[in-house]
Design an enzyme around this catalytic site. Structure first.
Site, PDB file in Angstrom:
ATOM      1  N   SER A 130       0.812  -1.096  -0.103  1.00 49.80           N
ATOM      2  CA  SER A 130      -0.115  -0.176   0.144  1.00 49.80           C
ATOM      3  C   SER A 130       0.877   1.280  -0.088  1.00 49.80           C
ATOM      4  O   SER A 130       1.849   1.535  -0.797  1.00 49.80           O
ATOM      5  CB  SER A 130      -0.737  -0.098   1.283  1.00 49.80           C
ATOM      6  OG  SER A 130      -1.571   1.236   1.268  1.00 49.80           O
ATOM      7  N   TYR A 144      -4.856   8.051  -7.365  1.00 49.79           N
ATOM      8  CA  TYR A 144      -3.638   7.184  -6.683  1.00 49.79           C
ATOM      9  C   TYR A 144      -4.161   6.692  -5.172  1.00 49.79           C
ATOM     10  O   TYR A 144      -4.199   5.738  -5.053  1.00 49.79           O
ATOM     11  CB  TYR A 144      -2.488   7.816  -6.485  1.00 49.79           C
ATOM     12  CG  TYR A 144      -1.507   7.134  -5.630  1.00 49.79           C
ATOM     13  CD1 TYR A 144      -0.837   6.075  -6.331  1.00 49.79           C
ATOM     14  CD2 TYR A 144      -1.177   7.582  -4.543  1.00 49.79           C
ATOM     15  CE1 TYR A 144       0.123   5.204  -5.687  1.00 49.79           C
ATOM     16  CE2 TYR A 144      -0.179   6.954  -3.758  1.00 49.79           C
ATOM     17  CZ  TYR A 144       0.677   5.808  -4.421  1.00 49.79           C
ATOM     18  OH  TYR A 144       1.399   4.939  -3.646  1.00 49.79           O
ATOM     19  N   LYS A 148      -4.995   3.010  -3.585  1.00 45.02           N
ATOM     20  CA  LYS A 148      -4.406   2.668  -2.219  1.00 45.02           C
ATOM     21  C   LYS A 148      -5.266   2.411  -1.305  1.00 45.02           C
ATOM     22  O   LYS A 148      -5.195   1.575  -0.175  1.00 45.02           O
ATOM     23  CB  LYS A 148      -3.334   3.697  -1.920  1.00 45.02           C
ATOM     24  CG  LYS A 148      -2.016   3.490  -3.083  1.00 45.02           C
ATOM     25  CD  LYS A 148      -1.563   2.132  -3.136  1.00 45.02           C
ATOM     26  CE  LYS A 148      -0.428   1.905  -3.975  1.00 45.02           C
ATOM     27  NZ  LYS A 148       0.098   0.536  -4.102  1.00 45.02           N
TER      28      LYS A 148
END
Length: 269
Positions: A130, A144, A148
């Site tokens: 992660s 993004y 994550k």
């Protein structure tokens, strides 16, 4: 000897991890989109093979090749990924899908390909990379951070799902790392006509400059991955890098308004 399959092993964290596990005597399946560019030396207990997380056929072939070569896959490291930053309006639908296809769908597809093997053996560990960006966000990181945060959630759910089957799931959360993330692993979109976002983009540049002033080595993350893969307990999250420890501690200790105010202050200083 146990075996680990690593996605995105051509450079950075993936390569450092391949070298670390190899040095510890493990069999290593180092996968990447283009093995022809690999600079891994020939070794008996190292298999370099193609795996593109967006190509299901390549996933199946790499998993089969690893099992055929070493007899088992004991650890899966889902490391392949990249970061898309920029105003949401600047991203085409294709670029949005590419970010999620790589960082989320690809991770799930590789995990699915390995699970029947681990389930049959009632043994195995899955380590998902992660980021501090899976717990906190920075400006212009909608895509993004969305991926994550998804990795964090799916990993936590899989932790419950797979534990009764003898399969461990854990998450490694690196901070700023001295890798090529800002180069080929970084996709920045900015439409010159979207001038309203220019001040935020400039502020983000200042923020990243401060946060990345003292990045950790990929070897630091490889050490944490080694710990996560060999941890006998049921620890779910592992932080990698002093900045990850500091920022994630601050996030836990502060409410939303306080933490976000602190990020905004860093952007303007």
């Amino acid at each position: 000897m146990p075996a680990i399959l690593i996605t995105g092993a051509s450079s950075g964290i993936g390569k450092a991890t391949a070298l670390r596990f190899h040095a510890e005597g493990w069999n290593v399946i180092a996968t990447m989109r283009d093995p022809s560019g690999s600079d891994f030396a020939e070794r008996d207990n190292l298999l370099v093979t193609r795996l593109d997380v967006t190509d299901p056929a390549s996933i199946a072939a790499a998993v089969a090749a690893g099992i055929d070569r070493f007899g088992a896959i004991d650890v899966l490291l889902n490391n392949a990924g990249y970061g898309a930053y920029g105003p949401l309006e600047a991203f085409s639908a294709d670029r949005i899908r590419r970010q999620f296809d790589t960082n989320v769908i690809g991770l799930l597809e590789v995990t699915k390909a390995v699970l029947p093997h681990m389930r049959a053996r009632r043994s195995g560990s899955i380590v998902n990379i992660s980021s501090i960006g899976g717990q906190i966000t920075f400006p212009l990181g909608t895509l993004y951070h969305g991926t994550k945060f998804a990795v964090e959630g799916l990993s936590e759910a899989l932790h419950y799902e797979l534990e009764p089957l003898g399969i461990r799931v854990c998450i490694v959360e690196p901070g700023m790392i001295n890798t090529d993330f800002g180069g080929r692993s970084f996709d920045f979109a900015m439409d010159e006509t979207l001038t309203d976002y220019a001040p935020t983009a400039e502020a983000m540049g200042r923020l990243f400059g401060k946060l990345a002033s003292n990045p950790s080595s990929p070897d630091v993350v490889a050490d944490v991955i080694w710990q996560a893969a060999n941890e006998p307990g049921d620890q779910l999250r592992f932080r990698a890098g002093p900045d990850a420890v500091d920022l994630l501690d601050r996030r836990k200790q502060q409410d939303d308004a306080s933490f976000i105010s602190g990020i905004k202050a860093l952007m303007t200083e």
